[in-house]
Design a protein around this motif. Structure first.
Motif, PDB file in Angstrom:
ATOM      1  N   GLN A 295     -27.575  72.023  56.494  1.00  0.00           N
ATOM      2  CA  GLN A 295     -28.881  71.468  56.816  1.00  0.00           C
ATOM      3  C   GLN A 295     -29.883  71.672  55.682  1.00  0.00           C
ATOM      4  O   GLN A 295     -30.938  71.056  55.656  1.00  0.00           O
ATOM      5  N   ASN A 296     -29.553  72.548  54.743  1.00  0.00           N
ATOM      6  CA  ASN A 296     -30.412  72.815  53.589  1.00  0.00           C
ATOM      7  C   ASN A 296     -29.511  72.931  52.370  1.00  0.00           C
ATOM      8  O   ASN A 296     -28.761  73.898  52.228  1.00  0.00           O
ATOM      9  N   ILE A 297     -29.556  71.957  51.486  1.00  0.00           N
ATOM     10  CA  ILE A 297     -28.649  71.946  50.327  1.00  0.00           C
ATOM     11  C   ILE A 297     -29.294  72.562  49.089  1.00  0.00           C
ATOM     12  O   ILE A 297     -28.607  72.788  48.088  1.00  0.00           O
ATOM     13  N   THR A 298     -30.581  72.826  49.122  1.00  0.00           N
ATOM     14  CA  THR A 298     -31.277  73.366  47.953  1.00  0.00           C
ATOM     15  C   THR A 298     -31.386  74.879  47.979  1.00  0.00           C
ATOM     16  O   THR A 298     -31.599  75.503  46.939  1.00  0.00           O
ATOM     17  N   GLY A 299     -31.271  75.486  49.157  1.00  0.00           N
ATOM     18  CA  GLY A 299     -31.427  76.928  49.260  1.00  0.00           C
ATOM     19  C   GLY A 299     -32.871  77.385  49.171  1.00  0.00           C
ATOM     20  O   GLY A 299     -33.128  78.550  48.830  1.00  0.00           O
ATOM     21  N   GLN A 300     -33.804  76.510  49.467  1.00  0.00           N
ATOM     22  CA  GLN A 300     -35.216  76.894  49.454  1.00  0.00           C
ATOM     23  C   GLN A 300     -35.941  76.228  50.617  1.00  0.00           C
ATOM     24  O   GLN A 300     -35.514  75.199  51.132  1.00  0.00           O
ATOM     25  N   ARG A 301     -37.028  76.861  51.017  1.00  0.00           N
ATOM     26  CA  ARG A 301     -37.868  76.304  52.067  1.00  0.00           C
ATOM     27  C   ARG A 301     -39.284  76.833  51.878  1.00  0.00           C
ATOM     28  O   ARG A 301     -39.507  77.810  51.144  1.00  0.00           O
ATOM     29  N   LYS A 304     -45.151  79.764  55.127  1.00  0.00           N
ATOM     30  CA  LYS A 304     -46.557  80.161  55.021  1.00  0.00           C
ATOM     31  C   LYS A 304     -47.167  79.707  53.701  1.00  0.00           C
ATOM     32  O   LYS A 304     -47.866  80.463  53.008  1.00  0.00           O
ATOM     33  N   GLY A 305     -46.853  78.467  53.317  1.00  0.00           N
ATOM     34  CA  GLY A 305     -47.456  77.872  52.140  1.00  0.00           C
ATOM     35  C   GLY A 305     -46.825  78.235  50.816  1.00  0.00           C
ATOM     36  O   GLY A 305     -47.282  77.793  49.755  1.00  0.00           O
ATOM     37  N   ARG A 306     -45.761  79.015  50.815  1.00  0.00           N
ATOM     38  CA  ARG A 306     -45.101  79.356  49.555  1.00  0.00           C
ATOM     39  C   ARG A 306     -43.598  79.119  49.669  1.00  0.00           C
ATOM     40  O   ARG A 306     -43.032  79.190  50.759  1.00  0.00           O
ATOM     41  N   LYS A 307     -42.983  78.853  48.524  1.00  0.00           N
ATOM     42  CA  LYS A 307     -41.559  78.554  48.501  1.00  0.00           C
ATOM     43  C   LYS A 307     -40.739  79.839  48.570  1.00  0.00           C
ATOM     44  O   LYS A 307     -41.024  80.811  47.873  1.00  0.00           O
ATOM     45  N   VAL A 308     -39.730  79.814  49.398  1.00  0.00           N
ATOM     46  CA  VAL A 308     -38.804  80.941  49.548  1.00  0.00           C
ATOM     47  C   VAL A 308     -37.416  80.462  49.155  1.00  0.00           C
ATOM     48  O   VAL A 308     -36.953  79.414  49.619  1.00  0.00           O
ATOM     49  N   PHE A 309     -36.744  81.214  48.280  1.00  0.00           N
ATOM     50  CA  PHE A 309     -35.422  80.837  47.780  1.00  0.00           C
ATOM     51  C   PHE A 309     -34.353  81.769  48.348  1.00  0.00           C
ATOM     52  O   PHE A 309     -34.623  82.938  48.647  1.00  0.00           O
ATOM     53  N   LEU A 310     -33.151  81.235  48.466  1.00  0.00           N
ATOM     54  CA  LEU A 310     -31.995  82.055  48.839  1.00  0.00           C
ATOM     55  C   LEU A 310     -31.507  82.736  47.562  1.00  0.00           C
ATOM     56  O   LEU A 310     -30.707  82.187  46.812  1.00  0.00           O
ATOM     57  N   TYR A 336     -22.818  77.329  50.234  1.00  0.00           N
ATOM     58  CA  TYR A 336     -23.500  78.574  49.867  1.00  0.00           C
ATOM     59  C   TYR A 336     -23.580  78.740  48.351  1.00  0.00           C
ATOM     60  O   TYR A 336     -24.650  79.035  47.798  1.00  0.00           O
ATOM     61  N   LEU A 337     -22.458  78.550  47.657  1.00  0.00           N
ATOM     62  CA  LEU A 337     -22.428  78.734  46.210  1.00  0.00           C
ATOM     63  C   LEU A 337     -23.302  77.712  45.493  1.00  0.00           C
ATOM     64  O   LEU A 337     -23.876  78.007  44.440  1.00  0.00           O
ATOM     65  N   ARG A 338     -23.403  76.527  46.021  1.00  0.00           N
ATOM     66  CA  ARG A 338     -24.248  75.511  45.394  1.00  0.00           C
ATOM     67  C   ARG A 338     -25.734  75.794  45.584  1.00  0.00           C
ATOM     68  O   ARG A 338     -26.552  75.367  44.766  1.00  0.00           O
ATOM     69  N   ALA A 339     -26.093  76.523  46.641  1.00  0.00           N
ATOM     70  CA  ALA A 339     -27.508  76.736  46.951  1.00  0.00           C
ATOM     71  C   ALA A 339     -28.036  78.088  46.490  1.00  0.00           C
ATOM     72  O   ALA A 339     -29.207  78.196  46.121  1.00  0.00           O
ATOM     73  N   VAL A 340     -27.194  79.124  46.502  1.00  0.00           N
ATOM     74  CA  VAL A 340     -27.676  80.472  46.227  1.00  0.00           C
ATOM     75  C   VAL A 340     -28.039  80.632  44.749  1.00  0.00           C
ATOM     76  O   VAL A 340     -27.488  79.956  43.877  1.00  0.00           O
ATOM     77  N   LYS A 341     -28.990  81.536  44.487  1.00  0.00           N
ATOM     78  CA  LYS A 341     -29.424  81.832  43.126  1.00  0.00           C
ATOM     79  C   LYS A 341     -29.243  83.316  42.867  1.00  0.00           C
ATOM     80  O   LYS A 341     -29.249  84.141  43.783  1.00  0.00           O
ATOM     81  N   CYS A 342     -29.096  83.653  41.574  1.00  0.00           N
ATOM     82  CA  CYS A 342     -28.768  85.031  41.216  1.00  0.00           C
ATOM     83  C   CYS A 342     -29.234  85.306  39.788  1.00  0.00           C
ATOM     84  O   CYS A 342     -29.261  84.397  38.941  1.00  0.00           O
TER      85      CYS A 342
END
Length: 668
Positions: A295-301, A304-310, A336-342
């Motif tokens: 449902q979320n391919i970017t890993g971000q949403r 409260k007005g700010r972007k949150v990343f996985l 998961y691997l396509r969306a997560v950041k590290c």
């Protein structure tokens, strides 16, 4: 005889309350005195009925005193204080036979610290926070530091507490050795990783087996050396804890208490970065679950007005991938691997290189072929740049057959299983050539070209062992061959430019698609030889990859003869390979049989170029010198007779050697 006061007390009825909090007296024992004891004794056989309460008393007997905490004893008075440990208060040291120690949870008569100064367990009671903490520590041991309730502690946690105490003791000993500068020899420690492996076999724990020289660190001084050692130790500890939080199904209450405890640890200023290292996103986190479900391919949403990343650390990512793969949730792994950041870009890139394999495991071979060529983001290069020749071959085999290895690693040997529909031949060869053009080390590797030719000349049916079934394709009409060759030049240039190429349907028809793809591969090999022949280390395996499709190999050799230096270089490579691998070739020919060897020899002996004939003559010479290893050589002689090879215009040298070979068997 009259009843004594002591006997009257023993004839009282004692009731034990299940819940201390509900007791009005705060005790675990309630004493009920019979009002008319003598009357009841005289009228035991008669029923006493209280009509108002509807209570019927049919029988009474002397009560037994049940085990109880010392502060609940009805026989001995008890004085309560918050935390008096100097000496027994009042008559607190006096006990009955059923008094238990509140701290030790055993009979007071067996308590070693009942009246010990500075301990005085006889003063312990349940209305004091001090004594409650003492009891919790006695029952939970070192686990009390985690703020666990006694109901939270099971056998596994108790075992963990024992291991922790053992570790603390061993660590204290090691620290003392460090202070004295003692040299330690390497030992094999028990593995506590997940899954647990035998000593010495865990890559993570293997670093513990390195010989440590404490003197070198001691030269820095205790403070300076600890600034180096503590972060290293914490890194190893937190890495293992992160994996446990992901891999183990801890109860939510225990999970939260564990993290809270770790955050409460007072760390030195140079280790503050570890304080939040266990803030691992739980599996039911909203952002993570939406990513796994697609449902979320970017890993971000936006929250409260700010972007949150996985965003997760590499050990956490590795553990999540491990758990999802164990459950065979391959599509979720890919999402998961396509969306997560590290922060560890190389470590994440290595994990993402497995995305095409996970797509194959899920049966999506077309998406897997595209994933090899297209990076996850614009800043990274594609997975094809890092493929090994063996990986290249396995991917082609999966694309060709629609089957995958059952093991977790694509390089592990084991059975194969069909999971989807294979790629069409036209799509397969386009993707294979794009892979070769994307990776120069693959392009110049003869094993990759032999893999491509072998797979194109095989059936899409795969044995469970992973072996392919070779096809013997009939030579197509000459006009068809010319048409495919004419179109190949432009197609290959477009594939090199990574353009979307459509194969002409008139040429790559459903009836001759195998043959057309093989001819296109021949043309690609020819172009490679013209440009990169000096980089080749072998050519014999490419020639052998054609199998029984000698017409395709002949087509390649005929085109090489147009360039003298290319022809000479190719022949020299084959001759060198034959000379180095005589024993291997003899075993191979034994398996392939005289029919194959005969056609192989005829192919080279009948070439119009004498340099190419030298390959056939050298092969014939190997067989002649090793007749004891070639029981099939007599059948080869019959093949030469039937082919009329003795009467063909082969040239003086070739004609002489063939006649010599035939004469050997005619004399037998």
């Amino acid at each position: 005889m009259g009843t004594s006061k002591r006997e009257e007390e023993e004839q009282s009825i004692i009731l034990i309350s299940d819940d201390e909090a509900e007791s009005t007296l705060g005790n675990s024992v309630v004493l009920v005195d019979p009002l008319e004891e003598s009357a009841l004794e005289e009228q035991k056989s008669e029923e006493v009925v209280d009509e108002e309460c509807e209570l019927v008393v049919t029988f009474c007997k002397q009560a037994n005193v049940m085990p109880h905490a010392r502060y609940d004893c009805t026989m001995q008075p008890f004085e309560r204080m918050e935390c008096d440990t100097c000496s027994p208060l009042g008559k607190n040291a006096d006990i009955c036979n059923q008094c238990y120690c509140y701290i030790c949870d055993k009979l007071a008569s067996e308590c070693q610290n009942w009246t010990t100064p500075s301990l005085c367990h006889c003063n312990a009671h349940n209305k004091s926070k001090f004594w409650k903490d003492q009891r919790d520590f006695a029952l939970a041991g070192v686990l009390v530091m985690f703020n666990l309730e006694l109901t939270d502690i099971d056998a596994d946690l108790r075992h963990g507490g024992s291991l922790l105490i053992k570790f603390i003791q061993e660590l204290s000993m090691e620290y003392n050795k460090y202070l004295t500068g003692e040299r330690m020899s390497p030992t094999q420690h028990e593995c506590f990783c997940l899954p647990k492996l035998p000593p010495g076999q865990c890559n993570v724990c293997r670093s513990r087996n390195v010989e440590v020289v404490y003197k070198s660190w001691q030269n820095l001084g205790p403070t300076a050396s600890l600034k180096i050692a503590v972060p290293c130790l914490l890194q190893r500890i937190t890495t293992q804890l992160q994996r446990m939080l992901v891999l183990c199904d801890f109860p939510k209450n225990l999970y939260e208490k564990f993290i809270h405890f770790f955050q409460s640890i007072s760390l030195p200023c140079h280790c503050f970065g570890f304080s939040n290292s266990l803030n691992v996103v739980p599996w039911d986190h909203v952002l993570l679950t939406t990513v796994l479900k697609g449902q979320n391919i970017t890993g971000q949403r936006t929250q409260k007005g700010r972007k949150v990343f996985l965003w997760e650390t590499l050990p956490v990512i590795e553990a999540r991938v491990e758990k999802l793969v164990d459950k065979e949730n391959y599509k979720e792994v890919v999402r998961y691997l396509r969306a997560v950041k590290c922060n560890d870009t190389k470590g994440l890139r290595d994990l993402r290189d497995q995305i095409p394999f996970y797509l194959c495991k899920s049966g999506d071979f077309l998406d897997a072929a595209h994933a090899l060529l297209f990076p996850v983001n614009s800043l990274a290069c594609c997975t094809a740049c890092r493929l090994t020749p063996l990986q290249f071959e396995i991917y082609l085999k999966m694309f060709r057959t629609g089957s995958v290895p059952t093991k977790k690693d694509m390089l592990d040997s084991g059975p194969w299983v069909t999971v989807g529909s294979p790629l069409k031949d036209g799509v397969l060869i386009k993707q294979a050539l794009k892979l070769l053009y994307s990776n120069m080390s693959l392009y110049r590797n003869p094993k990759c070209w032999s893999s491509l030719i072998m797979i194109l000349g095989s059936s899409n049916l795969l044995e469970k062992s992973g072996h392919l079934h070779p096809l013997s394709l009939k030579e197509p009409p000459l006009e068809f061959q010319k048409g495919v060759l004419a179109a190949s030049g432009g197609l290959l240039e477009e594939l090199k430019a990574k353009m979307n190429v459509s194969l002409p349907t008139a040429i790559f028809s459903p009836h001759l698609h195998h043959e057309a793809c093989l001819i296109l591969a021949v043309q690609a090999v020819q172009q490679m030889l013209f440009c990169d022949l000096p980089y080749l280390t072998s050519f014999l395996e490419i020639a052998l990859a054609f199998g029984n499709n000698f017409w395709a190999l002949r087509l390649l050799l005929d085109h090489l003869s147009y360039e003298e230096h290319i022809l000479h270089g190719t022949v020299n490579l084959i001759l060198r390979d034959l000379n180095r691998q005589k024993a291997t070739m003899l075993k191979l020919w034994q398996n392939l049989g005289p029919q194959y060897v005969g056609e192989f020899l005829c192919l080279f002996l009948t070439c119009r170029h004498k340099k190419m004939q030298s390959i056939g003559l050298f092969t014939l010479n190997i067989i002649t010198e090793n007749l004891h290893m070639c029981p099939w050589a007599k059948h080869l002689c019959n093949f030469f007779h039937n082919a009329g090879l003795r009467h063909l215009p082969l040239g003086a040298t070739a004609h002489h050697e063939v006649s010599k070979f035939i004469n050997i068997f005619e004399k037998l």
